[in-house]
Design an enzyme around this catalytic site. Sequence first.
Site, PDB file in Angstrom:
ATOM      1  N   ASP A 152      72.484  25.143 -20.553  1.00 41.48           N
ATOM      2  CA  ASP A 152      72.499  24.076 -19.540  1.00 41.48           C
ATOM      3  C   ASP A 152      71.124  23.406 -19.501  1.00 41.48           C
ATOM      4  O   ASP A 152      70.134  24.037 -19.097  1.00 41.48           O
ATOM      5  CB  ASP A 152      72.799  24.738 -18.187  1.00 41.48           C
ATOM      6  CG  ASP A 152      73.564  23.849 -17.254  1.00 41.48           C
ATOM      7  OD1 ASP A 152      73.816  22.681 -17.601  1.00 41.48           O
ATOM      8  OD2 ASP A 152      73.917  24.331 -16.162  1.00 41.48           O
ATOM      9  N   LYS A 173      74.792  21.589 -22.335  1.00 42.46           N
ATOM     10  CA  LYS A 173      75.523  20.876 -21.280  1.00 42.46           C
ATOM     11  C   LYS A 173      74.531  20.004 -20.532  1.00 42.46           C
ATOM     12  O   LYS A 173      73.369  20.403 -20.355  1.00 42.46           O
ATOM     13  CB  LYS A 173      76.181  21.866 -20.314  1.00 42.46           C
ATOM     14  CG  LYS A 173      76.862  21.183 -19.126  1.00 42.46           C
ATOM     15  CD  LYS A 173      77.735  22.125 -18.327  1.00 42.46           C
ATOM     16  CE  LYS A 173      77.012  22.867 -17.235  1.00 42.46           C
ATOM     17  NZ  LYS A 173      76.342  21.995 -16.236  1.00 42.46           N
ATOM     18  N   ASP A 232      72.210  26.534 -15.379  1.00 46.99           N
ATOM     19  CA  ASP A 232      70.968  26.363 -14.618  1.00 46.99           C
ATOM     20  C   ASP A 232      71.140  26.928 -13.205  1.00 46.99           C
ATOM     21  O   ASP A 232      70.177  27.012 -12.442  1.00 46.99           O
ATOM     22  CB  ASP A 232      70.493  24.907 -14.610  1.00 46.99           C
ATOM     23  CG  ASP A 232      71.453  23.967 -13.917  1.00 46.99           C
ATOM     24  OD1 ASP A 232      72.585  24.365 -13.602  1.00 46.99           O
ATOM     25  OD2 ASP A 232      71.053  22.804 -13.673  1.00 46.99           O
ATOM     26  N   SER A 233      72.376  27.362 -12.877  1.00 49.10           N
ATOM     27  CA  SER A 233      72.598  28.095 -11.623  1.00 49.10           C
ATOM     28  C   SER A 233      71.805  29.392 -11.610  1.00 49.10           C
ATOM     29  O   SER A 233      71.671  30.028 -10.566  1.00 49.10           O
ATOM     30  CB  SER A 233      74.095  28.379 -11.419  1.00 49.10           C
ATOM     31  OG  SER A 233      74.655  28.951 -12.582  1.00 49.10           O
ATOM     32  N   GLU A 279      74.390  16.921 -17.117  1.00 47.13           N
ATOM     33  CA  GLU A 279      75.120  16.363 -15.981  1.00 47.13           C
ATOM     34  C   GLU A 279      75.077  14.832 -15.988  1.00 47.13           C
ATOM     35  O   GLU A 279      74.031  14.241 -16.277  1.00 47.13           O
ATOM     36  CB  GLU A 279      74.521  16.889 -14.672  1.00 47.13           C
ATOM     37  CG  GLU A 279      74.661  18.408 -14.521  1.00 47.13           C
ATOM     38  CD  GLU A 279      74.123  18.931 -13.197  1.00 47.13           C
ATOM     39  OE1 GLU A 279      73.704  18.118 -12.345  1.00 47.13           O
ATOM     40  OE2 GLU A 279      74.118  20.163 -13.021  1.00 47.13           O
ATOM     41  N   GLU A 307      83.473  19.338 -11.649  1.00 49.85           N
ATOM     42  CA  GLU A 307      83.096  20.231 -10.542  1.00 49.85           C
ATOM     43  C   GLU A 307      83.426  19.586  -9.192  1.00 49.85           C
ATOM     44  O   GLU A 307      83.042  18.437  -8.928  1.00 49.85           O
ATOM     45  CB  GLU A 307      81.596  20.570 -10.611  1.00 49.85           C
ATOM     46  CG  GLU A 307      81.161  21.441  -9.434  1.00 49.85           C
ATOM     47  CD  GLU A 307      79.820  22.133  -9.618  1.00 49.85           C
ATOM     48  OE1 GLU A 307      79.232  22.063 -10.720  1.00 49.85           O
ATOM     49  OE2 GLU A 307      79.379  22.764  -8.641  1.00 49.85           O
TER      50      GLU A 307
HETATM   51  O1  KIV Z   1      75.015  26.103 -13.873  1.00 50.18           O
HETATM   52  C1  KIV Z   1      76.203  26.346 -13.629  1.00 50.18           C
HETATM   53  O2  KIV Z   1      76.542  27.437 -13.198  1.00 50.18           O
HETATM   54  C2  KIV Z   1      77.171  25.276 -13.839  1.00 50.18           C
HETATM   55  C3  KIV Z   1      78.632  25.442 -13.471  1.00 50.18           C
HETATM   56  C4  KIV Z   1      79.474  24.396 -14.074  1.00 50.18           C
HETATM   57  C5  KIV Z   1      79.246  26.743 -13.665  1.00 50.18           C
HETATM   58  O3  KIV Z   1      76.793  24.247 -14.280  1.00 50.18           O
END
Ligand code: KIV
Length: 299
Positions: free
Chosen positions: A91, A121, A52-53, A123, A190
């Site tokens: 993500d 993924k 999601d970056s 969080e 992280e």
């Molecule tokens: O979105 C992202 O880039 C991440 C990092 C762990 C690389 O979640």
Amino acid sequence: MSYIPASDKAKITAPALQARKGGEPIVALTAYDYPSARLVDEAGVDLLLVGDSVANVMLGYESTIPVTLDEMLLVSRAVRRAVSTALVVGDLPFGTYHESVEQAIRSSIRFVKEGGVEAVKLEGGRKRAAIVRAIVDAEIPVLGHIGLTPQSVHRLGGYRVQGKTIDAARALIDDALALEEAGAFAVVLEAVPAEIARLVTKRLAIPTIGIGAGPYCDGQILVYTDLIGLSFGHTPKFVRQYADAKSLIAGAIGRYAADVRSRAFPNEAESYAVAEGVSDRLLEIDGEDVNASVDERTA
Ligand code: KIV
């Protein structure tokens, strides 16, 4: 719908990565489009995260908060078309799993069906454990993510190193164990002190993948644009930049602009020619009113 380009290398799966605990370090990297995903996959990276970056590094948002699932799906489809070997992880963006277990399952299923990812993924630690369990029960592998969780930036009050005090370190270990217990196949750590990451890595039976978490994790992940030097704004101290893509691209664009202005581009080899004999005819019509109709010009 076929996503898989030909490759003789075996496709990497979530169970295969999980089995790498304590073995050869897992190499992970983000990617956000077809060209970056091709390069990442062809370089032999094990896990490709459609992070999601993308919000900050590709779409120009200030944080990861605004990116939507539909935007992530567009990106992940492009990535998936490029990949033949790496495990592709999507993500889950902010707000797509926070409301309920049902919402989390729905978002994850969309990511797999419409985005082509093979795992998701999310969080958070203990407070997300029930959601992780439910997604895994829906047959979708889950990669956990604890420590500095950028989707919590407003609650955390900024992007700060996590787990520095003894209480925070204990909480981090409990979060990691809860994710493992819930069925996550690996956990991203992280921005946590290296000593804490070492402890978490020792306590877990599943791999840890560090980003700003020191050398003792079972693998490492970086943001693609940070690694190649194509990020704008602040770069965290844990980033090692392996190339200067920004200078390379800016130089190329500058030389192109100069060549256009001096008429050095395009040259003859970069232009198309007419068929044989047509040049002479062109001389005949040269000077004719190009706005006249074809009939008028051939009369
Ligand atoms: O979105 C992202 O880039 C991440 C990092 C762990 C690389 O979640």
